[in-house]
Scaffold this motif. Structure first.
Motif, mmCIF file in Angstrom:
data_model
loop_
_atom_site.group_PDB
_atom_site.id
_atom_site.type_symbol
_atom_site.label_atom_id
_atom_site.label_comp_id
_atom_site.label_asym_id
_atom_site.label_seq_id
_atom_site.Cartn_x
_atom_site.Cartn_y
_atom_site.Cartn_z
ATOM 1 N N VAL A 27 9.168 66.112 74.356
ATOM 2 C CA VAL A 27 8.794 67.522 74.422
ATOM 3 C C VAL A 27 9.961 68.360 74.922
ATOM 4 O O VAL A 27 10.287 69.412 74.349
ATOM 5 C CB VAL A 27 7.570 67.710 75.342
ATOM 6 C CG1 VAL A 27 7.247 69.197 75.501
ATOM 7 C CG2 VAL A 27 6.367 66.970 74.781
ATOM 8 N N THR A 44 2.326 61.357 73.844
ATOM 9 C CA THR A 44 3.621 62.003 73.599
ATOM 10 C C THR A 44 4.487 61.912 74.840
ATOM 11 O O THR A 44 4.047 62.242 75.946
ATOM 12 C CB THR A 44 3.431 63.477 73.212
ATOM 13 O OG1 THR A 44 2.570 63.555 72.085
ATOM 14 C CG2 THR A 44 4.757 64.127 72.866
ATOM 15 N N ARG A 78 12.533 68.974 72.273
ATOM 16 C CA ARG A 78 12.177 69.968 71.268
ATOM 17 C C ARG A 78 12.265 71.397 71.803
ATOM 18 O O ARG A 78 12.363 72.340 71.022
ATOM 19 C CB ARG A 78 10.765 69.698 70.752
ATOM 20 C CG ARG A 78 10.623 68.392 69.972
ATOM 21 C CD ARG A 78 11.562 68.351 68.786
ATOM 22 N NE ARG A 78 11.513 67.109 68.066
ATOM 23 C CZ ARG A 78 10.862 66.939 66.912
ATOM 24 N NH1 ARG A 78 10.213 67.952 66.378
ATOM 25 N NH2 ARG A 78 10.869 65.771 66.306
ATOM 26 N N ARG A 135 7.350 76.319 69.959
ATOM 27 C CA ARG A 135 6.027 75.768 69.640
ATOM 28 C C ARG A 135 6.043 75.049 68.290
ATOM 29 O O ARG A 135 5.478 73.968 68.139
ATOM 30 C CB ARG A 135 4.994 76.892 69.609
ATOM 31 C CG ARG A 135 3.558 76.413 69.459
ATOM 32 C CD ARG A 135 2.641 77.534 69.071
ATOM 33 N NE ARG A 135 2.967 78.014 67.741
ATOM 34 C CZ ARG A 135 2.583 77.420 66.629
ATOM 35 N NH1 ARG A 135 1.853 76.307 66.665
ATOM 36 N NH2 ARG A 135 2.924 77.911 65.465
ATOM 37 N N VAL A 138 7.816 71.642 68.756
ATOM 38 C CA VAL A 138 6.999 70.664 69.482
ATOM 39 C C VAL A 138 5.846 70.177 68.604
ATOM 40 O O VAL A 138 5.471 69.004 68.636
ATOM 41 C CB VAL A 138 6.461 71.280 70.791
ATOM 42 C CG1 VAL A 138 5.504 70.316 71.490
ATOM 43 C CG2 VAL A 138 7.614 71.625 71.731
ATOM 44 N N VAL A 191 3.865 74.149 78.733
ATOM 45 C CA VAL A 191 3.628 73.612 77.403
ATOM 46 C C VAL A 191 2.303 72.848 77.444
ATOM 47 O O VAL A 191 2.184 71.839 78.133
ATOM 48 C CB VAL A 191 4.772 72.679 76.953
ATOM 49 C CG1 VAL A 191 4.527 72.186 75.534
ATOM 50 C CG2 VAL A 191 6.115 73.393 77.039
ATOM 51 N N HIS A 201 -0.585 65.793 77.586
ATOM 52 C CA HIS A 201 0.069 64.739 76.803
ATOM 53 C C HIS A 201 -0.273 63.373 77.395
ATOM 54 O O HIS A 201 -0.185 63.171 78.596
ATOM 55 C CB HIS A 201 1.572 64.946 76.771
ATOM 56 C CG HIS A 201 2.232 64.801 78.111
ATOM 57 N ND1 HIS A 201 1.950 65.634 79.177
ATOM 58 C CD2 HIS A 201 3.144 63.911 78.575
ATOM 59 C CE1 HIS A 201 2.667 65.269 80.220
ATOM 60 N NE2 HIS A 201 3.401 64.218 79.897
ATOM 61 N N ILE A 258 -0.512 70.731 75.344
ATOM 62 C CA ILE A 258 -0.550 69.926 74.120
ATOM 63 C C ILE A 258 -1.952 69.367 73.889
ATOM 64 O O ILE A 258 -2.627 68.947 74.830
ATOM 65 C CB ILE A 258 0.472 68.771 74.220
ATOM 66 C CG1 ILE A 258 1.893 69.323 74.182
ATOM 67 C CG2 ILE A 258 0.280 67.752 73.108
ATOM 68 C CD1 ILE A 258 2.956 68.272 74.402
#
Length: 311
Positions: free
Chosen positions: A108, A103, A111, A129, A132, A153, A100, A155
């Motif tokens: 994150v 973002t 979410r 998922r 996000v 996570v 990220h 991204i």
């Protein structure tokens, strides 16, 4: 006596056979049923004595079973599993966000919808998922469980291409023209500015043409889409270059050549109109017009003064 003893022997033999898993006709029980059969035989003979606290244990098992069944019927089983596994060392304690740039990590985490006792076992990674992926900058995301207590996570984000001004609105767009977010961050202030309706969808191809001439591209402050048909260039010194609807490539090449030869774009002019194929029209600034008129007046006075001297 013999008959009685024989009967007793036969009776004892029958019981022993049943304890060994044998039936009267010689049938042998499977191994996994022999222990329960022996226990049943002992219960029937009164030889079995329950262990201490067996009633308490049985009551606890009954109450626990009733509770689990009620939770299952009432749809509370996931919460029960979460609570039990979280307090058994599987509560999410570490979260690693990768990839990220635009973002916010706080967005994150929001979410993921975690609390202090979210169990990794009961955590739904697919739903997380999806949540996000709804963030504006995110184009792809994966959520991975790392036991016993971590989440990863990863991204992939959209790439900002330009700032699009339409009316009074400013937005950051991708190269394909899709809007990412409203413009609000000075970090994107160095992106090209494209102006006008239709500019977002046609900016990529046109900017590629202008970037063939780096010395010109470096001086462009804004790319203006006019009537969704053609482009104007607004230079940083205030000059507007009006390009034709067709033949923009040749017009750009001619513009760069004239600037190199005579310094066209460094003069005191307001606009360069290249929409006509057979001529170039230059519009002076108001100050330049005043200076030109003053120069013409001075030029007109000079012959009169010479004539008076001759007289």
């Amino acid at each position: 006596m013999f008959a009685l003893k024989s009967g007793q022997v036969r009776k004892t033999g029958a019981i022993g056979s049943s304890l060994l898993g044998l039936s009267g006709d010689g049938f042998v029980l499977p191994r996994w049923l022999r222990r329960p059969a022996r226990l049943a035989a002992r219960l029937g003979q009164g030889d079995f004595s329950p262990p201490p606290f067996s009633a308490t244990i049985a009551s606890a098992i009954l109450l626990a079973s009733s509770g689990f069944y009620g939770a299952y019927v009432g749809g509370h089983m996931p919460a029960v599993v979460q609570a039990i596994t979280a307090r058994s060392g599987f509560a999410v304690d570490q979260i690693r966000v990768i990839g990220h740039h635009e973002t916010s990590e706080i967005d994150v985490l929001g979410r993921l919808e975690l609390d202090g006792w979210t169990s990794l076992i009961g955590f739904d990674a697919d739903k997380a998922r999806t949540r996000v992926a709804e963030l504006p900058w995110v184009t792809d995301v994966s959520v991975r469980k790392i036991y016993p207590d971590a989440l990863e996570v990863k991204i992939e984000e959209r790439k900002p291409f330009a700032i699009w001004q339409h009316g009074s609105q400013l937005a950051v767009i991708e190269e394909n023209g899709n809007v990412i977010v409203p413009f609000s961050n000075s970090r994107h202030a160095n992106l090209p500015l494209v102006i006008g309706y239709g500019a977002a969808n046609h900016a990529s191809a046109f900017l590629a043409k202008v970037r063939k001439y780096p010395e010109l591209a470096a001086r462009v402050k804004g790319y203006i889409r006019v009537s969704e048909r053609r482009w104007d260039l607004r230079l940083e010194n205030g000059i507007t270059v009006k390009l034709p609807e067709r033949g923009a490539d040749k017009a750009l090449a001619d513009l760069v050549t004239m600037d190199r030869d005579v310094g066209l774009l460094s003069r005191d002019i307001a606009a360069v109109d290249m929409r006509l194929s057979d001529r170039l029209v230059v519009q002076l600034t108001p100050e330049a017009v005043e200076r030109r008129e003053a120069s013409l007046k001075e030029g007109a006075k000079a012959p009169k003064a010479s004539a008076e001297k001759r007289i």
